[in-house]
Design a protein around this motif. Sequence first.
Motif, PDB file in Angstrom:
ATOM      1  N   LYS A  85      39.581  22.736  47.986  1.00  0.00           N
ATOM      2  CA  LYS A  85      40.703  23.284  48.762  1.00  0.00           C
ATOM      3  C   LYS A  85      41.859  23.709  47.872  1.00  0.00           C
ATOM      4  O   LYS A  85      42.697  24.517  48.259  1.00  0.00           O
ATOM      5  N   ARG A 106      41.610  24.345  44.136  1.00  0.00           N
ATOM      6  CA  ARG A 106      41.320  25.210  43.000  1.00  0.00           C
ATOM      7  C   ARG A 106      41.132  26.653  43.456  1.00  0.00           C
ATOM      8  O   ARG A 106      40.297  26.938  44.317  1.00  0.00           O
ATOM      9  N   GLY A 107      41.889  27.556  42.870  1.00  0.00           N
ATOM     10  CA  GLY A 107      41.758  28.968  43.221  1.00  0.00           C
ATOM     11  C   GLY A 107      40.924  29.709  42.197  1.00  0.00           C
ATOM     12  O   GLY A 107      41.131  29.555  40.991  1.00  0.00           O
ATOM     13  N   SER A 108      39.977  30.520  42.668  1.00  0.00           N
ATOM     14  CA  SER A 108      39.178  31.333  41.752  1.00  0.00           C
ATOM     15  C   SER A 108      38.575  32.509  42.504  1.00  0.00           C
ATOM     16  O   SER A 108      37.906  32.332  43.519  1.00  0.00           O
ATOM     17  N   MET A 109      38.819  33.686  42.041  1.00  0.00           N
ATOM     18  CA  MET A 109      38.281  34.917  42.618  1.00  0.00           C
ATOM     19  C   MET A 109      38.719  35.084  44.091  1.00  0.00           C
ATOM     20  O   MET A 109      39.532  34.322  44.598  1.00  0.00           O
ATOM     21  N   LEU A 123      34.186  37.181  49.380  1.00  0.00           N
ATOM     22  CA  LEU A 123      33.570  38.500  49.486  1.00  0.00           C
ATOM     23  C   LEU A 123      34.005  39.237  50.754  1.00  0.00           C
ATOM     24  O   LEU A 123      34.034  40.464  50.788  1.00  0.00           O
ATOM     25  N   SER A 124      34.375  38.464  51.771  1.00  0.00           N
ATOM     26  CA  SER A 124      34.761  39.118  53.028  1.00  0.00           C
ATOM     27  C   SER A 124      36.262  39.390  53.094  1.00  0.00           C
ATOM     28  O   SER A 124      36.793  39.685  54.166  1.00  0.00           O
ATOM     29  N   LYS A 169      41.527  35.340  51.429  1.00  0.00           N
ATOM     30  CA  LYS A 169      41.777  34.240  52.358  1.00  0.00           C
ATOM     31  C   LYS A 169      43.128  33.570  52.092  1.00  0.00           C
ATOM     32  O   LYS A 169      43.725  33.015  53.004  1.00  0.00           O
ATOM     33  N   VAL A 190      47.212  33.993  43.841  1.00  0.00           N
ATOM     34  CA  VAL A 190      46.558  34.874  42.874  1.00  0.00           C
ATOM     35  C   VAL A 190      45.045  34.884  43.075  1.00  0.00           C
ATOM     36  O   VAL A 190      44.342  35.796  42.646  1.00  0.00           O
ATOM     37  N   ALA A 191      44.520  33.855  43.736  1.00  0.00           N
ATOM     38  CA  ALA A 191      43.083  33.783  43.999  1.00  0.00           C
ATOM     39  C   ALA A 191      42.863  32.912  45.228  1.00  0.00           C
ATOM     40  O   ALA A 191      43.738  32.138  45.622  1.00  0.00           O
ATOM     41  N   ILE A 197      36.972  26.887  48.325  1.00  0.00           N
ATOM     42  CA  ILE A 197      36.303  26.511  49.580  1.00  0.00           C
ATOM     43  C   ILE A 197      36.036  27.746  50.435  1.00  0.00           C
ATOM     44  O   ILE A 197      35.235  27.699  51.370  1.00  0.00           O
ATOM     45  N   HIS A 198      36.653  28.862  50.117  1.00  0.00           N
ATOM     46  CA  HIS A 198      36.405  30.084  50.882  1.00  0.00           C
ATOM     47  C   HIS A 198      35.186  30.849  50.394  1.00  0.00           C
ATOM     48  O   HIS A 198      34.817  31.850  51.001  1.00  0.00           O
ATOM     49  N   HIS A 199      34.563  30.395  49.300  1.00  0.00           N
ATOM     50  CA  HIS A 199      33.327  31.052  48.853  1.00  0.00           C
ATOM     51  C   HIS A 199      32.146  30.408  49.570  1.00  0.00           C
ATOM     52  O   HIS A 199      31.995  29.186  49.565  1.00  0.00           O
ATOM     53  N   ALA A 200      31.316  31.238  50.150  1.00  0.00           N
ATOM     54  CA  ALA A 200      30.200  30.713  50.948  1.00  0.00           C
ATOM     55  C   ALA A 200      29.323  29.778  50.125  1.00  0.00           C
ATOM     56  O   ALA A 200      28.852  28.754  50.626  1.00  0.00           O
TER      57      ALA A 200
END
Lengths: 607, 607
Positions: free
Chosen positions: A319, A321-324, A327-328, A331, A336-337, A341-344
């Motif tokens: 929840k 750590r931000g990264s990339m 894809l949809s 979020k 900045v990323a 948890i938003h990556h499937a």
Amino acid sequence: MPTYKAPLRDIRFLINELFDYPAHYKSLYNGKDVDTDTIEMILEGAADFCENVLSPLYQSGDLEGCHFADGEVTTPKGYKEAYQQFVEGGWQGLSYPEIYGGQNLPMSLNIVKSEMMGTANWPFTMYPGLSMGCMNTIIQFGTEQQKNLYMPHLVAGTWSGTMCLTEPQCGTDLGQVKSKAEPNADGSYRITGTKIFISAGEQDLTENIIHIVLARLPDAPAGTRGISLFIVPKFIPTADGQIGERNSVSCGSIEHKMGIRASATAVLNFDAATGYLIGAPNKGLHAMFTFMNTARIGTAVQGIAHAELSYQGALPYAKERGSMRALSGKKDPEKVADAIIHHADVRRMLLTQKAIAEGGRAMIYYAAQIADKMTDALAQGDQAKFDEYDDKLGFYTPILKGFLTEMGLEAANLGVQVFGGHGYIAEHGMEQIVRDARIATLYEGTTGVQALDLIGRKVLLSSKGKVVREYTADILKFCGRHARNKYMRRFAWDLTKICAQWNALTVRIMLAARKDRDIVSSASVDFLMFSGYAMMAYFWAQQAAVASEHLEAGTGHETPEFYKAKIKVADFYFERLLPRAQGHAEAMVNPSRTLTSLPAEHFSFDY
Amino acid sequence: MPTYKAPLRDIRFLINELFDYPAHYKSLYNGKDVDTDTIEMILEGAADFCENVLSPLYQSGDLEGCHFADGEVTTPKGYKEAYQQFVEGGWQGLSYPEIYGGQNLPMSLNIVKSEMMGTANWPFTMYPGLSMGCMNTIIQFGTEQQKNLYMPHLVAGTWSGTMCLTEPQCGTDLGQVKSKAEPNADGSYRITGTKIFISAGEQDLTENIIHIVLARLPDAPAGTRGISLFIVPKFIPTADGQIGERNSVSCGSIEHKMGIRASATAVLNFDAATGYLIGAPNKGLHAMFTFMNTARIGTAVQGIAHAELSYQGALPYAKERGSMRALSGKKDPEKVADAIIHHADVRRMLLTQKAIAEGGRAMIYYAAQIADKMTDALAQGDQAKFDEYDDKLGFYTPILKGFLTEMGLEAANLGVQVFGGHGYIAEHGMEQIVRDARIATLYEGTTGVQALDLIGRKVLLSSKGKVVREYTADILKFCGRHARNKYMRRFAWDLTKICAQWNALTVRIMLAARKDRDIVSSASVDFLMFSGYAMMAYFWAQQAAVASEHLEAGTGHETPEFYKAKIKVADFYFERLLPRAQGHAEAMVNPSRTLTSLPAEHFSFDY
């Protein structure tokens, strides 16, 4: 570093809504007075002890490890004090008889407590945990005098116990045990031999250690029919239960292990140590087996303990750590990323952990009820009932122990994976969980041993597949009841298919085994894993059923979000984990010759 | 404790019989003189160095670990001397140009050497291994002056290099890199920032360390389009290549890790350190990607290295340790129990390890030939050819890196499992392999990152599935050629089915992704694993094809037993491991909503 928080809402959902422990307890000789308040008191007391006393020692205990010098073991800093609090809380005697100072509560509550303790700090929990094997042996096979001498101290936790089975040349194959017992004039025995891998075999937490030792009487038959059990105390108690003379059992060293480093694993040397026969001569292995099923639930708990703890570490990290970007689309647009948890794919890992922890917990809490009934039958002197429940539990235990510890290891590894490279760094505490989890598929019977127990003994030999037929018949009844519910339809359908397949596979292997004996071994682990996936599917469907009923009726103790989440995780399980059963199904039916026909000397041409 | 023995017979089978490296070398600008004798000299020299110098330091290096004090790192005992021998043997320059002192041999020979070194001692091998990333950067993007200044020392191995990408807030998502580069009057830059997880970032093996650092120029665009590469030497070389002034880059600490403990993982602080731009401004990330494919083969090797080493430990133990009797009757009747290699389930574990090690080796040795061709195209200045091979390799690398490191970890865990409880004890050396193998699925792009690279970039975005169509077309041609051979029939049939399925899955996900963008992520790891199982099946079939041809014609360099064993292991792979692909196939086609629809705050109601 994950700090343990007892998952009380999930535990309450299982205890109160899925399995209705309060109603179940009413049917038990030792459960009549156990109402919701009692249960709550235990849950909250255990949670408090685990969160505030045990959890803070988990990482420090691993870093420090145990110390060994001159035959003495020193446990890590803080262990003595924590153990003292454990004793003062009366936690060891939770499910042991009041005549020995226990609280005589149902075994299932003890398992819930053990799960919390094991999740907060598995290596610590092994010290009192091993004692239970010793207590169960004494209570079931000891003389009145033995019970009166040892049980009060063991139940209090001021003494602890061990199980001394393994020797350097044998672990699984106990028929090879060499330790010998020679009679003394006074009815005691001189025990001589070396035992290895003795968890809690030496420590500085208790005043005395009571070893249950497998050894051979003079002229005992060779193999497993010549093994007897002996009580070998570290300090020989005086008749009135005080600490007496030091016995000639000594700790030769402790092992350097991959994990559970705060749990001392001792090499014990018995040098004509004084021991007392317990149970019938030469029936020691048989005696061990009578409570192996309940003992193995204790190890199965490790699977869900490490899945749970690793999830408790991975979830907040995912929840935060931000990264990339997902894809949809973004979020966390203000950042900045996106949080990972938003990556499937990260969700796939988290949900796998959650499905294992909560699905496995349901499996164990159900099995714990059977253990309650066994204890009840025993107390009532109803051997037929005891045997009936023992058979029932006997089908569950290899699946619980074998499947859940494999899945727990996977879940622990996924926790590291969610952390990426940071998961590999000790300070985050995630890699310790993997190291600690790794032992679970090895001790108390490896996965291979569980698998052979399941398919060889439980399914084919003693029931000719009946146990699978009966179990799947229960599942099919469940499916019939729920087939028309909109949430449940797909679960019912998938379960129906997997039940048919489970039976078909059982018959197919049974028939193949007539000509191909090795297929029982070659199919065993795939059969175990298939059975585990199928069984966990049933327990996820049961959770979804309760959740959907409450959602539709607007009832239940929980919020609608809680119930909806249960159904979603059940969906995840059926769509993402249950399909793995197909790979196991396809693999197991192949004849054993693919495994057996390569000569041992052709496994390598280089070494 | 496994002592490494180079599997030269298997390596020769691949090099000489399956892939015919000698013929392949004739087509390369730098391979014309590489005959069988040269290859043999390299193989035997590397085997000798790995078996006698590197292998003995594997366990001791783990026990001791690296030391850190006052910014200095001391590697474990024996490392310095071993590294010295590595330099004296000229091993670092094997595949680098003669003008810089290298031997200019094809890249594939370097990969074979790296595999042996990595299997004997992965943590040691990381020191010279990281240097290759640095050398490849300088050779491809450096000015003549930069090449002449750094390459001779790096090729000799007296200096080493690193890749400084990761920062505390970002690893995968390099667009978040914050380190900054400010211009000096003399054309150099002041580099300021903190880099973490820098393998070999500080050590006592080489005179100098040349860091390749990702940083941002003033006014660089945000994100990945604003990253530049800089050379930041630990000691700034004088114009004639001597060790000069100490640069202001310092090692702040080294990490305490689960494994690869003899390999120092540094936190590096750049405090206005002098750096030199390499390559075009703001094109740093693009530059990194141009040799990412070859770099990732180096990490993929870790999968087979640990599978091989763990197998080398487990096989002799399985032949020696006696436990129980085989289900089909006594195999060692003169002994008290059968060696565990006679149990079908133990064979399942051993054969899984072997299938992974040898199947993975074939995959890597094939990919190494493509890398050779890329180098050749580059040397010939044929950009179109380079791009063609780069695309080809680009399909292999995420599969090799992602799938083989996951499988290598499984194989290492199986090695522990074969040992039972003894596998958990440090002295046997089996658990170290698991700890060392664990990093492989994390660094150089996690499995999830590889999976997204495969399905997102390589399969869908840049080729709309063409890369799968073309690859499976090749496999189908192979099947056509072998469909009527008695050994090969079943392989050809299974491969045909899996190729059809591979294409169908690709199309299905491609179509689904039009409406469901997240499916690319939700399907990614299952797609990667499916692809890996399918690809490894092809490489096992190829090995079986060569073996069966030799068996039928009575040709080949090996004994009939060797070829028969190859076919049996191929059988095992198709019957026991390939079926797992079905679970992945079934899981990946489910819509992503099962993963995405649970709100992040509902992942737990307890914490």
